[in-house]
Scaffold this active site. Structure first.
Site, PDB file in Angstrom:
ATOM      1  N   HIS A  51     -10.212  -3.143   6.246  1.00 11.66           N
ATOM      2  CA  HIS A  51      -9.539  -1.977   5.785  1.00 11.66           C
ATOM      3  C   HIS A  51      -9.887  -1.901   4.366  1.00 11.66           C
ATOM      4  O   HIS A  51      -9.989  -2.924   3.420  1.00 11.66           O
ATOM      5  CB  HIS A  51      -8.369  -1.895   6.173  1.00 11.66           C
ATOM      6  CG  HIS A  51      -7.346  -0.601   6.034  1.00 11.66           C
ATOM      7  ND1 HIS A  51      -6.851  -0.144   5.032  1.00 11.66           N
ATOM      8  CD2 HIS A  51      -7.637   0.422   6.935  1.00 11.66           C
ATOM      9  CE1 HIS A  51      -6.734   1.094   5.244  1.00 11.66           C
ATOM     10  NE2 HIS A  51      -6.578   1.488   6.541  1.00 11.66           N
ATOM     11  N   SER A  65      -6.698   4.021  -1.220  1.00 13.58           N
ATOM     12  CA  SER A  65      -6.478   2.784  -1.262  1.00 13.58           C
ATOM     13  C   SER A  65      -7.729   1.825  -1.699  1.00 13.58           C
ATOM     14  O   SER A  65      -7.445   0.765  -2.332  1.00 13.58           O
ATOM     15  CB  SER A  65      -5.948   2.174   0.237  1.00 13.58           C
ATOM     16  OG  SER A  65      -5.197   2.912   0.917  1.00 13.58           O
ATOM     17  N   THR A 117      -7.980  -1.577   1.561  1.00 19.80           N
ATOM     18  CA  THR A 117      -7.189  -2.430   0.517  1.00 19.80           C
ATOM     19  C   THR A 117      -7.926  -4.092   0.352  1.00 19.80           C
ATOM     20  O   THR A 117      -8.033  -4.489  -0.474  1.00 19.80           O
ATOM     21  CB  THR A 117      -6.043  -2.417   0.658  1.00 19.80           C
ATOM     22  OG1 THR A 117      -5.132  -1.216   0.590  1.00 19.80           O
ATOM     23  CG2 THR A 117      -4.994  -3.130  -0.077  1.00 19.80           C
ATOM     24  N   ASP A 134       0.847  -1.391   0.195  1.00 19.20           N
ATOM     25  CA  ASP A 134      -0.103  -0.002   0.060  1.00 19.20           C
ATOM     26  C   ASP A 134       0.835   1.360   0.135  1.00 19.20           C
ATOM     27  O   ASP A 134       1.666   1.409   0.866  1.00 19.20           O
ATOM     28  CB  ASP A 134      -0.898   0.087   1.133  1.00 19.20           C
ATOM     29  CG  ASP A 134      -2.040   0.571   1.036  1.00 19.20           C
ATOM     30  OD1 ASP A 134      -2.235   1.426   0.014  1.00 19.20           O
ATOM     31  OD2 ASP A 134      -3.119   0.455   1.763  1.00 19.20           O
TER      32      ASP A 134
END
Length: 222
Positions: free
Chosen positions: A179, A118, A181, A68
């Protein structure tokens, strides 16, 4: 100066245009490489590339690693740091993934923003489509924080493609599994922060929070 001579210990300012050794710390003896060293190295790289045989086998497993925020400048910094920790100038270092037979660059941007986030970036990586900022698993018809806009905008990605092909799927992450991603692998949301029901707005309609989608809709994913 030939390749066997040492530069002065106290004033190491030797610079060669074709050399990567442009930054050398003091208190070390360094033998400055001549131009032929770099040309020989380049010829070997080209020779290996030309003689490389393509792998035409069918892959048994596919693993997608996502670093990331891992842009060109970050990779450059990592390369230099690794080399300097090994006692070299650093710029000449080659990271492990840079040794792969095929390496490419990708453009990371959103439909509505130049600097991506992301969630939308991971959607592009896993589903092959560009999306709007802060959205997950949906195409450009989905608008930020607008539940009604995602009804026909949901897109499938690698996880569902693999499951449809009879493959097992799973996610490993160093952050929350909900999250942005990792969530792009399984969820569809117009707002990446809707990770649990407590974060959903009162008028969320048919929108499901990301955790619910993982536990209920993707219960067979490991």
């Amino acid at each position: 100066m030939d390749g066997s001579q040492f530069v002065d210990r106290k004033r190491i300012y030797y610079s060669l245009r074709l050399s990567k050794w442009s930054c050398i710390s003091e208190d070390r003896y360094i033998t400055p490489p001549e131009a032929y060293v770099w040309r020989k190295e380049s010829q070997e790289i080209l020779k290996n590339a030309l003689n490389r045989k393509l792998n035409t086998n069918v892959a048994k497993n596919v693993i997608l690693f996502i670093g990331d925020g891992m842009g060109v400048s970050t990779v450059t910094a990592a390369r230099i740091l690794r080399g300097q920790k090994q006692g070299r100038p650093g710029e000449e270092t080659i990271l492990e993934f840079e040794k792969f037979p095929h390496v490419a660059l990708s453009k990371t941007y959103n439909i509505d923003k130049q600097t991506s986030d992301s969630g939308a970036t991971a959607t592009a990586l896993m589903a092959g489509i560009k999306a709007n900022y802060y959205t997950i698993g949906v195409d450009g018809r989905a608008k930020y924080a607008n539940c009604s806009s995602i009804k026909n905008a949901k897109v499938d990605g690698m996880v569902n493609w693999s499951k449809n092909a009879g493959k097992s799927t799973g996610i490993v992450t160093s952050t929350r599994v909900t999250h942005a991603t990792p969530a792009a692998a399984y969820a569809h949301a117009p707002q990446r922060e809707w990770e649990s029901d407590i974060k959903l707005p009162a008028n969320h309609g048919e929108c499901k929070d990301i955790a619910y989608q993982l536990i209920v809709d993707q219960s067979d994913m490991q």
